[in-house]
Design a protein around this motif. Structure first.
Motif, PDB file in Angstrom:
ATOM      1  N   VAL A   1       0.846  -1.204   0.000  1.00 50.30           N
ATOM      2  CA  VAL A   1       0.000   0.000   0.000  1.00 50.30           C
ATOM      3  C   VAL A   1       0.876   1.246   0.000  1.00 50.30           C
ATOM      4  N   PHE A   2       1.921   1.222   0.828  1.00 49.42           N
ATOM      5  CA  PHE A   2       2.865   2.346   0.904  1.00 49.42           C
ATOM      6  C   PHE A   2       3.455   2.643  -0.480  1.00 49.42           C
ATOM      7  N   ALA A   3       3.734   1.588  -1.243  1.00 49.71           N
ATOM      8  CA  ALA A   3       4.347   1.743  -2.569  1.00 49.71           C
ATOM      9  C   ALA A   3       3.333   2.041  -3.657  1.00 49.71           C
ATOM     10  N   ALA A   4       2.052   2.127  -3.299  1.00 52.72           N
ATOM     11  CA  ALA A   4       0.989   2.379  -4.283  1.00 52.72           C
ATOM     12  C   ALA A   4       1.027   1.359  -5.420  1.00 52.72           C
ATOM     13  N   TRP A   5       1.320   0.110  -5.065  1.00 44.52           N
ATOM     14  CA  TRP A   5       1.330  -1.004  -6.018  1.00 44.52           C
ATOM     15  C   TRP A   5       2.336  -0.794  -7.154  1.00 44.52           C
ATOM     16  N   ARG A   6       3.476  -0.150  -6.834  1.00 44.51           N
ATOM     17  CA  ARG A   6       4.544   0.077  -7.808  1.00 44.51           C
ATOM     18  C   ARG A   6       5.820  -0.637  -7.344  1.00 44.51           C
ATOM     19  N   PRO A   7       6.407  -1.494  -8.201  1.00 40.73           N
ATOM     20  CA  PRO A   7       7.562  -2.298  -7.781  1.00 40.73           C
ATOM     21  C   PRO A   7       8.752  -1.502  -7.265  1.00 40.73           C
ATOM     22  N   TRP A   8       9.131  -0.421  -7.950  1.00 41.48           N
ATOM     23  CA  TRP A   8      10.312   0.320  -7.524  1.00 41.48           C
ATOM     24  C   TRP A   8      10.079   1.003  -6.187  1.00 41.48           C
ATOM     25  N   ARG A   9       8.855   1.401  -5.928  1.00 42.60           N
ATOM     26  CA  ARG A   9       8.550   1.994  -4.627  1.00 42.60           C
ATOM     27  C   ARG A   9       8.593   0.937  -3.525  1.00 42.60           C
ATOM     28  N   VAL A  10       8.254  -0.297  -3.869  1.00 40.82           N
ATOM     29  CA  VAL A  10       8.380  -1.400  -2.905  1.00 40.82           C
ATOM     30  C   VAL A  10       9.832  -1.553  -2.486  1.00 40.82           C
ATOM     31  N   LEU A  11      10.743  -1.484  -3.449  1.00 36.97           N
ATOM     32  CA  LEU A  11      12.172  -1.601  -3.146  1.00 36.97           C
ATOM     33  C   LEU A  11      12.617  -0.485  -2.210  1.00 36.97           C
ATOM     34  N   ALA A  12      12.225   0.750  -2.525  1.00 38.04           N
ATOM     35  CA  ALA A  12      12.606   1.888  -1.688  1.00 38.04           C
ATOM     36  C   ALA A  12      11.974   1.780  -0.299  1.00 38.04           C
TER      37      ALA A  12
END
Length: 306
Positions: free
Chosen positions: A230-241
């Motif tokens: 949820v924090f990453a808004a379902w975006r892979p690169w944001r998941v990494l960060a």
């Protein structure tokens, strides 16, 4: 210099299982399925990976066992929610409870047994680069797999036709079914992938992070992985960060305890989970962004017309 290198190394080790588990859940949720059983799949993957490693003497066999066990556990969730159309939230919670209890029973005989740690893999030439080399190019297989997962999932979701179909199913399973897309089959595969990633993340805990079996050693990381999506808004690169942000908070509280700052150890231990809550509260205020990025069919049951 050794201390300066040790901090990012420990952050990477703490962040890797979060990134792996969150990437699997991201694909699952992009297909429109909400699986809250990540914690249960992680812990069952951890114990089976440890037992398989002890039996074979190979951490790589343990890694494989973690993947297979997590995937098998996810199939149980898929059968209940996709075939029998059970409530996804309740089933996911039940899966976590089942995983915690079953792992405790399976691992009872190996509590306290010294583990076999997976050794780092040094990339020729690159591993000799001062400071950067030991941190990025002399890591265990789990770290390299986590980076491959982020790159691969990002390409799959946004560059491939199959990924486009999966996102379409997650956004509107009714319309996707009308167009002839295999909704149930696609969701089964997404759930299977998510379970395999959760099992892989659990294997990292018992083979690298803490090379031994300790009951409930996932310690809420499955829930952090869910929040991370949820924090990453379902975006892979944001998941990494985001995974490395939460990993840094986890390691930071350990260093704070070691420095003896005078703060209660219970407060410092709760910091990663408090940070998760704060982040989710902040995200919830931006309803427009949340609504745009959330798969519209997330958590909704689908029964094809007969």
């Amino acid at each position: 210099m050794m201390i300066i290198e040790a901090i990012p190394l420990t952050i990477i080790t703490a962040s890797t299982p979060l990134v792996i588990a969150a990437m699997g859940e991201l694909v699952t949720e992009r297909s429109g399925v909400l699986n809250l059983g990540v914690e249960g799949m992680m812990i069952i993957g951890a114990v089976c990976a440890f037992i398989a490693t002890q039996a074979t003497g190979s951490p790589y066999m343990g890694l494989l066992a973690g993947i297979v066990t997590g995937a098998a556990f996810s199939l149980l969730f898929g059968f209940l929610t996709l075939t029998l159309v059970a409530n996804q939230v309740a089933t996911g919670l039940a899966l976590t409870i089942l995983g915690l209890g079953l792992s405790g029973m399976i691992g009872e005989g190996v509590v306290g047994v010294p583990g076999i740690k997976m050794q780092p893999i040094a990339v020729p030439l690159l591993a000799d680069i001062p400071f950067v080399g030991p941190i990025l190019f002399r890591q265990d297989l789990f770290f390299y797999l986590s980076i491959v997962l982020v790159v691969g999932v990002n390409w799959f979701l946004f560059k491939s036709r199959t990924g486009l179909k999966l996102r379409a199913i997650g956004d509107s399973h009714g319309s996707a079914h009308t167009l002839g897309l295999p909704v149930i089959r696609t969701r089964y595969l997404a759930v299977l992938f998510g379970g395999a990633c959760a099992g892989l993340a659990g294997a990292q805990l018992s083979l690298v992070y803490t090379p031994q079996w300790v009951e409930n050693m996932a310690a809420g990381r499955g829930w952090i992985a869910l929040a991370l999506v949820v924090f990453a808004a379902w975006r892979p690169w944001r998941v990494l960060a985001g995974g490395y942000l939460f990993g840094a908070v986890t390691i930071g509280q350990l260093h704070a305890q070691a420095l003896g700052l005078g703060l209660p150890s219970q407060f410092l231990s709760a910091l990663p989970y408090a940070a998760t809550i704060v982040v989710l509260v902040i995200i919830s205020h931006n309803r427009r962004t949340t609504l745009i990025n959330t798969p519209a069919s997330l958590g909704k049951p689908f029964v094809p017309d007969r």
